[in-house]
Design a protein around this motif. Structure first.
Motif, short mmCIF file in Angstrom:
data_model
loop_
_atom_site.label_atom_id
_atom_site.label_comp_id
_atom_site.label_asym_id
_atom_site.label_seq_id
_atom_site.Cartn_x
_atom_site.Cartn_y
_atom_site.Cartn_z
N PHE A 1 2.90 3.29 1.50
CA PHE A 1 3.26 2.06 0.63
C PHE A 1 2.62 2.30 -0.95
O PHE A 1 3.52 2.13 -1.75
CB PHE A 1 2.17 0.94 1.10
N LEU A 2 1.44 3.23 -1.06
CA LEU A 2 1.12 3.39 -2.15
C LEU A 2 2.08 4.20 -3.01
O LEU A 2 2.35 3.90 -4.27
CB LEU A 2 -0.12 4.26 -1.99
N TYR A 3 2.55 5.16 -2.65
CA TYR A 3 3.63 6.10 -3.27
C TYR A 3 4.85 5.21 -3.69
O TYR A 3 5.56 5.60 -4.70
CB TYR A 3 3.68 7.51 -2.95
N CYS A 4 5.14 4.35 -2.87
CA CYS A 4 6.44 3.54 -3.16
C CYS A 4 6.18 2.59 -4.32
O CYS A 4 6.97 2.54 -5.30
CB CYS A 4 6.74 2.55 -2.04
N ILE A 5 4.94 2.05 -4.26
CA ILE A 5 4.75 0.99 -5.76
C ILE A 5 4.65 2.14 -6.93
O ILE A 5 5.13 1.86 -7.88
CB ILE A 5 3.35 0.39 -5.65
N LEU A 6 3.84 3.38 -6.76
CA LEU A 6 3.60 4.12 -7.90
C LEU A 6 4.90 4.47 -8.50
O LEU A 6 5.08 4.58 -9.46
CB LEU A 6 2.80 5.36 -7.43
#
Lengths: 112, 143, 805
Positions: free
Chosen positions: C444-449
């Motif tokens: 989820f984190l790398y998607c938002i980043l």
């Protein structure tokens, strides 16, 4: 006779290998010449020696010496002449270019 | 070793010897099928005869007398050998199948002729020319 | 040959035509011709859906090497069809995209499309073959095609590095896999997957079961970039983006998954298979998602995300393999994992394909893929931004996209594992969903980043190399838009796929679980109450957003600043050391001294001959029937031996030549005594010619020097040469005695008997040479002629200048 010849052939091979390990180009070429003698005699000896007449049918003998090794060796003699010639010419050219016939000094370039 | 042809004895003898050797070598070639000899021996014998010529006379005068290009003779020999093979194929036989028969010729009487002879002739030429070319190439290289 | 065979071979045939099309129809982009092929194949494969969804399978046999059990049998069931559709479907979109991505003026399109078609054919071969060896052949072809495509811009150092890396790792795996396949053949006596699955009990009972499994898995794991073999995939991103979208996310890397799915029927049900695959998958998932967070390159993020998603699918297949342990039982418990795997496989191809294409567009339009330089592209590239948003949301697992559905199913599958009650799961089982959950947070984190760094924030053209940034041409947008539309479509109506593709594929992965006529229950829904899965998703979103909000805090930590994978160091150092080690090994033995080589060779020959003679108690010299030796013969031998033995001691050129000449003439004499007149004559003449030759050459060469050899070396030389001579003597005697003891008919008899009748010659040796073995002689004079040409060219034709040898 086969036993004796086998020993003689062993001696030829020993001398050949000894010469191959020398530093001198000419001795190495001479060794190839001796090696071919050794191999030719080996082929003839292994099939048995002096067992019948020469393989020419006009002699009309009961038994003939095995003709097959002879045919093999005949070819081999001519081929080994070609090999000797190439080796000789190569050592000749090597000497002409590098001015040495010492195998120790002909050991390839440093970056290999 | 080939620069100073000053030995009259050798030269006179050489002529005689060469004649004998040459005729003997032809005999060896032709008789090879039935008695010792054949293309290899014949070729080498002829080559030695010619080499004696070169040894006893100097290189240049022989080259003027014999104007063969030996490498072409090698090619010719190979052609002889392979053509005998191909010819038998033309008649529907396998490659290098040989034939022989006996003929009665004038003077010589009954003679066996075989296609193997043509093949052997090819061998003869190759061996002859090879030996000569190797020796002469080195001999000529005088730089 | 059936149509299906042709479907596999067609891309190869087309690949042959490409260079001609490229050369003679330069005005039209070669891609347009290529596009036809995957489109036609896609439609062709679509026509199989009704058959496979009713549980039918198609098996067409074509014998290749039947004696070895290698046959090109095409096999089409739900799983093969799913992959075939992915290969041709994504293939069509990628080809279309590449037409706009690769300029027809600047790029070598012929190379590109030849490799691409080669890959397509090979990949179809992998998924449509029933024979393991055929699979292996196509498998390696995909590795080769992939490497060629990675190094498509072969002048770039990084491309070559990436290509070599992927080649080494995947080919290593492929070779291990071949070993595994061979072991399977040893166990079950067949290369056919059908028959292997039928004999799964036999395989499971074998002691070779574990080695075969590990070797096969090495192949699958290297190909599917599973931890720790994943390091090749990020470097494969040097390939043109269409290739990354096609090979390195949608199809080729899934070959490993295909293999695992396919062989679940053979290996599944064993605890080893379950644990190895589940753990490898979960570790890969976690490692990939954490590494993806650290990347600054758009394609780097996508590469690691692919690694992690492949791990996800792999772990699901591992969890689902327990179905074979229970055979029937409550199949929903285990089959959910397989359902999730198949469904996610499709979803991943759609959203990752669109994301790669979007990244390609960004790269194409802005000239960079570095997220530190990008920003605020939402207004500049609105369509691309939308596509990326859909793709990323799906990857992050947000509703209503298809990624949400498969992620929920993934959680379900992982939670179910704790309820199996086998393979020690009651103690360690809880770890599995926990790891899955942690990895999802990072996903989820790398998607938002990725989205915020690229599309939000301030647009700063000064950081870019280009002057104007504008939206990509329509043609380039078609493919990602189609994929993004599929993301939404499958998200809203997942049951479109349920019984047409997913259920047949599940049935193919788990053969024999159902009795004929039964179907797995596939029902995918968005809402199933406040289940633990939903709470897990909530947790992922909240924690992910929290981490994103605190980005500033950890932006400057070593974790984020470095992006190099730890295992890359291992690869680089390992590889370096490997090369250095081999160089060192070569250096210490390749001295360039003839003497040393002779010592190695002869020592080996002596040892091996001595061992053989000892082992087979040779030579049996006691029963030799020797010819008598006449007295004069002793004399000849004495002279001969003397002339030979003194040669090493001669230090004078002429003496050396004369002595060798003498020995040669004695050999001729020996031939006479051995009743070989032809040989004697030939030897005599050759020896004369040789002596002349030697004289000529020696005349030019320097005098022989007396060489002083150290006594130690002399001893070594003596021992080796005498040992060798002894071996030859013994060998000669044993051959001779064998000829006497063993009663066999020598072929010489034939020549003796037929020489007159068949060839009309009395000299048998000559007849053998010119007639019976005429071809040998002909080749021999050819060899002699070549020797002459060598001599002539060595002497007469030489290079002028320094390079003279």
């Amino acid at each position: 006779m086969e036993l004796l010849m086998s020993i003689v052939i062993g001696i030829i091979f020993s001398v050949t290998i000894y010469l191959f390990m020398s530093k001198n180009l000419l001795r190495v070429v001479a060794a190839t010449l001796l090696l071919s003698h050794g191999v030719h005699l080996l082929l003839i000896t292994m099939s048995g020696l002096q067992r019948g007449a020469a393989p020419i049918l006009s002699f009309d003998a009961d038994a003939y010496t095995d003709p097959l090794p002879q045919a093999l060796v005949l070819t081999a003699i001519v081929i080994s002449f070609g090999v000797t010639a190439i080796l000789l010419v190569m050592s000749y050219r090597t000497y002409k270019v590098h001015k040495t016939d010492d195998l120790e000094e002909l050991r390839g370039s440093a970056d290999e | 070793m080939m620069q100073k042809p000053n030995n009259m004895m050798l030269q006179t003898l050489a002529r005689l010897i060469i004649l004998i050797i040459l005729s003997f070598s032809i005999y060896l070639l032709l008789a090879g099928h039935n008695s010792p000899g054949g293309g290899f021996v014949g070729g080498l014998m002829t080559a030695s005869a010619i080499l004696i010529l070169y040894l006893s006379f100097d290189l240049k005068s022989i080259q003027k007398a014999i104007k063969f290009d030996y490498i072409k003779i090698i090619g010719m020999g190979l052609l002889f050998a392979s053509l005998t093979g191909v010819v038998s194929m033309l008649f529907g036989f396998p490659f290098l199948k040989h034939f022989f028969d006996y003929f009665t010729l004038p003077i010589l009487g009954e003679v066996e002729l075989t296609t193997a002879m043509v093949f052997d002739l090819g061998v003869y030429f190759v061996v002859l020319a090879s030996a000569l070319t190797i020796i002469l190439t080195i001999a000529e290289d005088d730089k | 040959m059936t149509l299906l065979h042709w479907a596999v071979l067609l891309p190869f045939i087309a690949a042959i035509l490409i260079p001609f099309l490229y050369k003679y129809l330069k005005r039209i982009h070669t891609g347009w011709f290529v596009l036809v092929l995957p489109l036609v194949l896609f439609v062709y494969f679509l026509s199989f859906i009704p058959k496979t969804s009713s549980g039918e399978v198609i098996l067409n046999n074509l014998n290749w090497v039947p004696s070895l059990g290698i046959n090109f049998n095409v096999y089409l069931d739900g799983l093969s069809l799913l992959f075939a559709l992915l290969i041709t479907g994504i293939g069509s979109l990628v080809v279309l995209y590449s037409i706009y991505y690769l300029s027809k003026h600047k790029e070598k399109l012929n190379n590109f499309y030849v490799y691409l078609l080669m890959f397509m054919g090979a990949m179809l071969g992998v998924v449509l073959s029933d024979n393991l060896i055929v699979i292996y052949v196509f498998w390696e072809l995909t590795s080769i095609a992939s490497s060629l495509l990675i190094s498509y811009w072969y002048t770039r150092e990084k491309s070559v590095y990436g290509a070599l890396k992927s080649m080494y790792i995947t080919v290593f795996g492929g070779l291990s896999m071949l070993g595994g396949f061979s072991l399977l053949y040893v166990i079950a006596g067949t290369f056919s997957i059908r028959e292997l699955i039928a004999n799964a009990d036999l395989v499971m009972a074998s002691s070779l079961f574990i080695p075969a499994m590990i070797l096969v898995l090495l192949g699958a794991f290297t190909k599917s970039a599973q931890f720790p073999f994943h390091i090749w995939l990020p470097d494969a991103m040097e390939a043109p983006t269409p290739v990354s979208a096609y090979l390195h996310s949608a199809t080729m890397v899934k070959a490993g998954i295909y293999l695992v799915a396919r062989l679940t029927g053979v290996f599944g049900g064993s605890p080893e298979w379950f644990w190895i695959i589940t753990i490898a998958g979960l570790v890969t998932l976690t490692w990939g998602s954490i590494s993806a967070v650290r990347q600054k390159d758009l394609k780097g993020i996508l590469a690691y995300s692919t690694v992690s998603q492949l791990g996800l699918i792999m772990s699901l297949l591992g969890a689902g393999s327990a179905a074979f342990y229970f055979q029937d039982g409550d199949n929903a418990l285990y089959m959910t994992a397989i359902l999730a795997a198949v469904f996610h496989l499709i979803n991943h191809a759609t959203f990752k394909g669109s994301l790669f294409m979007a990244a390609g567009i960004i790269d194409h339009e802005t000239g960079t893929r570095d997220i530190r330089k990008l920003g605020g592209l939402m207004t500049v590239l609105p369509v691309t931004a939308t596509i990326s948003l859909i793709g990323l949301a799906s990857m992050a697992g947000l509703p209503p996209f298809n990624g949400f559905l498969s992620k929920e199913l993934f959680f379900t599958g992982m939670l179910n594992v704790t309820e199996y009650g086998i393979f020690n799961l009651e103690t360690f089982g809880f770890i599995i969903p926990v790891i899955a959950w942690i990895a999802s947070v990072f996903t989820f984190l790398y998607c938002i980043l990725m989205f915020s760094k690229t599309f939000m924030g301030k647009f700063d053209i000064s950081k870019l190399k280009v002057k104007h940034v504008h939206e990509a041409p329509v043609g380039m947008l078609i493919s990602p838009v189609i994929l993004a539309a599929l993301v939404i479509l499958f998200g809203l109506f997942p049951n479109l796929l349920a019984y047409s593709l997913i259920e047949p594929a599940m049935a193919a992965i788990a053969p024999g679980i159902l009795s004929p006529g039964e179907f797995f229950d596939v029902h995918i829904s968005h809402w199933h109450g406040f289940s633990p899965e939903l709470w897990m998703t909530f947790g992922v979103v909240i924690l992910g957003i929290l981490l994103f909000m605190t980005f500033k805090k950890w932006e400057n930590t070593a974790f984020y600043r470095g992006e190099q994978d730890l295992f890359n160091y291992a690869y680089d150092y390992g590889f370096d050391g490997f090369i250095k080690g081999s160089q060192w090994l070569t250096r210490i033995q390749m001295t360039g001294r003839l003497r040393d080589y002779f010592i190695y060779m002869n020592t080996f020959i002596i040892l091996i001959m001595a061992y053989t003679m000892y082992r087979y108690s040779l030579p049996a010299i006691q029963s030799l029937d020797l010819s008598p030796i006449p007295v004069y013969f002793w004399l000849v031998i004495l002279v001969f031996v003397c002339s030979i033995v003194i040669i090493p001691f001669i230090n004078n050129r002429v003496a050396l030549i004369i002595t060798t000449g003498v020995s040669g003439f004695i050999v001729a004499l020996l031939f006479v005594l051995f009743r070989a007149p032809d040989l004697a004559l030939t030897q005599l003449l050759i020896e004369s010619v040789s002596v002349i030759l030697f004289m000529l050459v020696f005349y030019h060469l320097p005098k022989l020097k007396k060489v002083k050899t150290p006594p130690k070396m002399k001893a070594v030389k003596l021992i080796i040469s005498v040992g060798f001579g002894l071996m030859i003597t013994l060998g000669s005697l044993s051959v001779f005695s064998m000829g006497q003891e063993v009663n066999f008919d020598s072929i010489s008899e034939y020549y003796v008997e037929n020489s007159k009748e068949e060839a009309g010659g009395y000299n048998i040796v000559n007849v053998i040479l010119v007639d019976f073995r005429g071809l040998d002689t002909m080749l021999e004079i050819l060899v002699v002629s070549m020797a002459v040409l060598t001599v002539v060219s060595l002497i007469r034709l030489r290079f002028k200048g320094s390079e003279d040898i």
